[in-house]
Motif scaffolding. Structure first.
Motif, PDB file in Angstrom:
ATOM      1  N   LEU A   1     -17.435 -18.141 -30.932  1.00  0.00           N
ATOM      2  CA  LEU A   1     -18.871 -18.253 -31.167  1.00  0.00           C
ATOM      3  C   LEU A   1     -19.593 -17.846 -29.887  1.00  0.00           C
ATOM      4  N   SER A   2     -20.290 -16.711 -29.967  1.00  0.00           N
ATOM      5  CA  SER A   2     -20.827 -16.113 -28.758  1.00  0.00           C
ATOM      6  C   SER A   2     -22.273 -15.717 -28.950  1.00  0.00           C
ATOM      7  N   GLY A   3     -22.793 -14.935 -28.002  1.00  0.00           N
ATOM      8  CA  GLY A   3     -24.159 -14.470 -28.065  1.00  0.00           C
ATOM      9  C   GLY A   3     -24.315 -13.205 -27.233  1.00  0.00           C
ATOM     10  N   GLY A   4     -25.427 -13.119 -26.521  1.00  0.00           N
ATOM     11  CA  GLY A   4     -26.444 -14.077 -26.162  1.00  0.00           C
ATOM     12  C   GLY A   4     -25.881 -15.454 -25.808  1.00  0.00           C
ATOM     13  N   GLU A   5     -26.765 -16.415 -25.934  1.00  0.00           N
ATOM     14  CA  GLU A   5     -26.388 -17.810 -25.715  1.00  0.00           C
ATOM     15  C   GLU A   5     -26.377 -18.531 -27.062  1.00  0.00           C
ATOM     16  N   PRO A   6     -25.181 -18.893 -27.569  1.00  0.00           N
ATOM     17  CA  PRO A   6     -25.111 -19.538 -28.884  1.00  0.00           C
ATOM     18  C   PRO A   6     -25.872 -20.852 -28.950  1.00  0.00           C
TER      19      PRO A   6
ATOM     20  N   SER B   1      -9.006  -7.276 -34.215  1.00  0.00           N
ATOM     21  CA  SER B   1     -10.189  -8.126 -34.173  1.00  0.00           C
ATOM     22  C   SER B   1     -11.442  -7.367 -34.580  1.00  0.00           C
ATOM     23  N   ILE B   2     -12.474  -8.144 -34.857  1.00  0.00           N
ATOM     24  CA  ILE B   2     -13.766  -7.575 -35.218  1.00  0.00           C
ATOM     25  C   ILE B   2     -14.880  -8.320 -34.497  1.00  0.00           C
ATOM     26  N   ASN B   3     -15.999  -7.639 -34.343  1.00  0.00           N
ATOM     27  CA  ASN B   3     -17.243  -8.224 -33.850  1.00  0.00           C
ATOM     28  C   ASN B   3     -18.247  -8.233 -34.989  1.00  0.00           C
ATOM     29  N   ILE B   4     -18.962  -9.316 -35.118  1.00  0.00           N
ATOM     30  CA  ILE B   4     -20.084  -9.331 -36.056  1.00  0.00           C
ATOM     31  C   ILE B   4     -21.344  -9.604 -35.253  1.00  0.00           C
ATOM     32  N   THR B   5     -22.293  -8.691 -35.346  1.00  0.00           N
ATOM     33  CA  THR B   5     -23.521  -8.811 -34.572  1.00  0.00           C
ATOM     34  C   THR B   5     -24.421  -9.893 -35.185  1.00  0.00           C
ATOM     35  N   PRO B   6     -25.436 -10.337 -34.449  1.00  0.00           N
ATOM     36  CA  PRO B   6     -26.329 -11.363 -35.002  1.00  0.00           C
ATOM     37  C   PRO B   6     -26.938 -10.985 -36.347  1.00  0.00           C
TER      38      PRO B   6
ATOM     39  N   LEU C   1     -11.969 -12.997 -34.573  1.00  0.00           N
ATOM     40  CA  LEU C   1     -13.359 -12.694 -34.926  1.00  0.00           C
ATOM     41  C   LEU C   1     -14.276 -13.148 -33.798  1.00  0.00           C
ATOM     42  N   LEU C   2     -15.089 -12.229 -33.303  1.00  0.00           N
ATOM     43  CA  LEU C   2     -16.154 -12.570 -32.363  1.00  0.00           C
ATOM     44  C   LEU C   2     -17.455 -12.644 -33.142  1.00  0.00           C
ATOM     45  N   ALA C   3     -18.003 -13.837 -33.256  1.00  0.00           N
ATOM     46  CA  ALA C   3     -19.237 -14.052 -34.008  1.00  0.00           C
ATOM     47  C   ALA C   3     -20.402 -14.146 -33.029  1.00  0.00           C
ATOM     48  N   GLU C   4     -21.172 -13.076 -32.946  1.00  0.00           N
ATOM     49  CA  GLU C   4     -22.344 -13.078 -32.066  1.00  0.00           C
ATOM     50  C   GLU C   4     -23.497 -13.730 -32.837  1.00  0.00           C
ATOM     51  N   LEU C   5     -23.715 -14.990 -32.556  1.00  0.00           N
ATOM     52  CA  LEU C   5     -24.679 -15.750 -33.350  1.00  0.00           C
ATOM     53  C   LEU C   5     -26.118 -15.349 -33.061  1.00  0.00           C
TER      54      LEU C   5
ATOM     55  N   ASN D   1     -24.324  -6.470 -23.548  1.00  0.00           N
ATOM     56  CA  ASN D   1     -24.933  -6.378 -24.869  1.00  0.00           C
ATOM     57  C   ASN D   1     -25.752  -5.089 -24.974  1.00  0.00           C
ATOM     58  N   PRO D   2     -26.008  -4.612 -26.191  1.00  0.00           N
ATOM     59  CA  PRO D   2     -26.713  -3.338 -26.347  1.00  0.00           C
ATOM     60  C   PRO D   2     -28.121  -3.385 -25.776  1.00  0.00           C
ATOM     61  N   LEU D   3     -28.655  -2.210 -25.496  1.00  0.00           N
ATOM     62  CA  LEU D   3     -30.019  -2.139 -24.959  1.00  0.00           C
ATOM     63  C   LEU D   3     -31.027  -2.635 -25.990  1.00  0.00           C
ATOM     64  N   ALA D   4     -30.797  -2.314 -27.264  1.00  0.00           N
ATOM     65  CA  ALA D   4     -31.677  -2.783 -28.344  1.00  0.00           C
ATOM     66  C   ALA D   4     -31.055  -4.041 -28.953  1.00  0.00           C
ATOM     67  N   LEU D   5     -31.662  -5.181 -28.687  1.00  0.00           N
ATOM     68  CA  LEU D   5     -31.118  -6.451 -29.141  1.00  0.00           C
ATOM     69  C   LEU D   5     -31.635  -6.813 -30.535  1.00  0.00           C
ATOM     70  N   ASP D   6     -30.815  -7.538 -31.298  1.00  0.00           N
ATOM     71  CA  ASP D   6     -31.239  -7.997 -32.616  1.00  0.00           C
ATOM     72  C   ASP D   6     -32.292  -9.095 -32.473  1.00  0.00           C
ATOM     73  N   ALA D   7     -33.321  -9.029 -33.298  1.00  0.00           N
ATOM     74  CA  ALA D   7     -34.391 -10.019 -33.260  1.00  0.00           C
ATOM     75  C   ALA D   7     -33.957 -11.310 -33.953  1.00  0.00           C
ATOM     76  N   ARG D   8     -34.590 -12.399 -33.578  1.00  0.00           N
ATOM     77  CA  ARG D   8     -34.269 -13.699 -34.171  1.00  0.00           C
ATOM     78  C   ARG D   8     -34.432 -13.681 -35.685  1.00  0.00           C
ATOM     79  N   LYS D   9     -35.472 -13.005 -36.160  1.00  0.00           N
ATOM     80  CA  LYS D   9     -35.746 -12.989 -37.596  1.00  0.00           C
ATOM     81  C   LYS D   9     -34.653 -12.270 -38.390  1.00  0.00           C
ATOM     82  N   ASP D  10     -33.841 -11.462 -37.709  1.00  0.00           N
ATOM     83  CA  ASP D  10     -32.796 -10.703 -38.394  1.00  0.00           C
ATOM     84  C   ASP D  10     -31.428 -11.371 -38.329  1.00  0.00           C
ATOM     85  N   GLU D  11     -31.326 -12.524 -37.663  1.00  0.00           N
ATOM     86  CA  GLU D  11     -30.033 -13.185 -37.489  1.00  0.00           C
ATOM     87  C   GLU D  11     -29.489 -13.721 -38.812  1.00  0.00           C
ATOM     88  N   LEU D  12     -28.170 -13.658 -38.948  1.00  0.00           N
ATOM     89  CA  LEU D  12     -27.528 -14.263 -40.113  1.00  0.00           C
ATOM     90  C   LEU D  12     -27.813 -15.765 -40.134  1.00  0.00           C
ATOM     91  N   GLY D  13     -28.025 -16.294 -41.329  1.00  0.00           N
ATOM     92  CA  GLY D  13     -28.248 -17.717 -41.475  1.00  0.00           C
ATOM     93  C   GLY D  13     -26.953 -18.481 -41.677  1.00  0.00           C
TER      94      GLY D  13
END
Length: 367
Positions: free
Chosen positions: A63-68, A249-254, A13-17, A30-42
Motif C-alpha cells: 500500500l503506497s502513494g504518494g503518502e497512503p 508484479s503489477i502497479n495500479i495507479t491511484p 501488487l503495488l497499490a498506489e492509493l 512518481n510521474p510529472l502529471a499526478l492523479d487528482a484526488r477526485k479520480d482515485e479509486l474508492g
C-alpha cells in the motif's frame, strides 16, 4: 507470454492509493502529471481489485502513494486486503500518518511497515523532504510501529548529498528497531530526472558506498538485513527491473490504470487498461502494455541471443526509452550495449555540477 502461451504467475501488487504527499522530495519518481484526488479509486473498487488479485495468485500487496496516510479510508482498505488473504505492507513517508494509527492498522490486518527516511542527519532529512520537522515525525512513527508489534523496514534513497553517510543510515535503522534496511540509489524517472544533475553520485562515491555496504553486512550480521540497489549509471549488468516486464508484479495507479512497472507511463505508445473497465485477470493476460515487452521475442541484439536474456530480461525498458528514445533497445546499463558509455559520460558530467534542487511540492529552486 510464456512459451506455452500463458502469462507468468502474478505474485506482487503495488497499490498506489494516492499521489497526494506532504513532502517535496527532489528524487520523487512518481510521474510529472499526478492523479487528482477526485479520480482515485474508492474503497469498493480496491476491495474488488484485492480479491481479483488474490484469485490470480498474488501473495502480497504494498500500500503506497504518494503518502497512503492521506487516505481517510486507509484502515478499511487495509482490512479489505487482509480479508482477501494478502500479506499487507504499508509504505509510508512517516509524515501525515498519526502514530496512534499503527495499532488500529495492525488490528485491521496490516503485516508490515516500511518507513522512508532520507538521511541520518535530522536537518538533512527535513531539507530533503522539504518539510520542517519531518525527521522527528518519522522517528515517532517508527517507534509506534515497533510498539504495535509490527516488523519495520527503513528505506533510504541514496544520492550525492547523503551517500557518504550510509553507515550512519544503517546505524539509525538498527537503533529504530528495524530488521531490514533498503539502501536504494535514486532512480531517474519522473521528478527525479529533473534533478539528476544534483543527485547522481561520482564514480568514486559509488565505489566507496559498495565497499561500505559489504563491510556493514558483516558488521551487522544477525541484527539487520541490508538490501542495496546499486546506481545504474555505474553498473556492469542491468537489473531485471521488477523481475522482468509483466512477469511477477503489477502497479495500479491511484486512478486505476494497471502498469507493468512504476515508470511504464513514460514509454509512449503503450495502451494501459484500467481496473474500472477490465477484470485484473484480463489485464494481466491480454492487455497490450503487459505483452509489449513480456518474454524475449521483442528483444533486439545483443539481448536476443545473450545468455543472460532470461536473467535480466534486457534490463529496464523505461530507462532505455528515457536515454535512447527506444524502449526496445538494450538497457544502456548493460556493458554489452553499444550505448553503455553514455551512462558514464552523463554521470561524469553531471556529478561535478553544483546546481540547485527543484523540490517537488513548490517547484521553486533552492540551494
Amino acid at each position: 507470454m510464456s512459451a506455452d502461451g500463458e502469462a507468468p504467475r502474478l505474485v506482487g501488487l503495488l497499490a498506489e492509493l494516492t499521489h497526494r504527499c506532504p513532502l517535496g522530495c527532489a528524487y520523487c519518481s512518481n510521474p510529472l502529471a499526478l492523479d487528482a484526488r477526485k479520480d482515485e479509486l474508492g474503497l469498493p473498487e480496491w476491495t474488488r481489485v484485492f480479491q481479483q488479485a488474490a484469485d490470480l495468485g498474488v501473495l502480497q500487496v504494498h500500500l503506497s502513494g504518494g503518502e497512503p496516510g492521506a487516505r481517510r479510508d486507509l484502515v478499511a482498505i487495509t482490512a479489505a486486503a487482509y480479508k482477501a488473504g494478502l500479506y499487507t505492507n504499508l509504505i509510508t513517508s512517516g509524515v501525515g500518518l498519526a502514530p496512534e494509527m499503527m495499532n488500529t492498522l495492525r488490528e485491521a490486518g496490516l503485516d508490515h511497515v516500511q518507513v522512508s527516511i532520507q538521511d541520518s542527519d535530522p536537518a538533512e532529512v527535513d531539507r530533503a523532504a522539504h518539510y520542517p520537522g519531518a525527521f522527528a515525525r518519522k522517528q515517532r512513527l517508527a517507534a509506534a510501529v515497533i510498539e504495535a508489534g509490527l516488523p519495520l523496514t527503513i528505506n533510504c534513497v541514496v544520492h550525492r548529498g547523503n551517500i557518504k553517510r550510509i553507515a550512519e543510515m544503517v546505524g539509525l535503522a538498527v537503533s529504530l528497531g528495524a530488521k531490514r534496511v533498503e539502501i536504494a540509489h535514486a532512480q531517474y524517472y519522473g521528478w527525479a530526472l529533473r534533478n539528476r544533475a544534483v543527485l547522481v553520485p561520482t564514480f568514486e562515491q559509488a565505489r566507496r558506498a559498495a565497499e561500505a555496504i559489504d563491510y556493514l553486512r558483516l558488521a551487522y550480521r544477525g541484527q539487520i538485513v541490508i538490501d542495496a540497489v546499486a546506481p545504474d549509471y555505474y553498473a556492469r549488468w542491468p537489473k531485471p527491473c521488477v523481475g522482468g516486464w509483466g512477469r511477477r508484479s503489477i502497479n495500479i495507479t491511484p486512478s486505476g490504470q494497471v502498469l507493468p512497472c512504476h515508470a511504464a507511463q513514460t514509454v509512449p505508445g503503450l495502451e494501459f487498461w484500467s481496473v474500472r473497465d477490465h477484470d485484473l485477470s484480463a489485464i494481466w493476460n491480454r492487455s497490450p502494455a503487459f505483452n509489449a515487452f513480456r518474454g524475449t521475442q521483442w528483444m533486439k541484439e545483443p539481448c536476443r541471443n545473450c545468455e543472460r536474456r532470461d536473467i535480466d530480461f534486457g534490463g529496464c525498458r523505461c530507462q532505455a526509452f528515457a536515454l535512447l528514445g527506444d524502449a526496445a533497445l538494450p538497457d544502456p546499463a548493460c556493458h554489452r550495449s553499444p550505448h553503455h558509455g553514455m551512462l558514464r559520460e552523463i554521470a561524469g558530467a553531471e556529478s561535478g555540477q553544483d546546481c540547485g534542487v527543484v523540490f517537488r511540492r513548490s517547484g521553486a529552486p533552492a540551494v
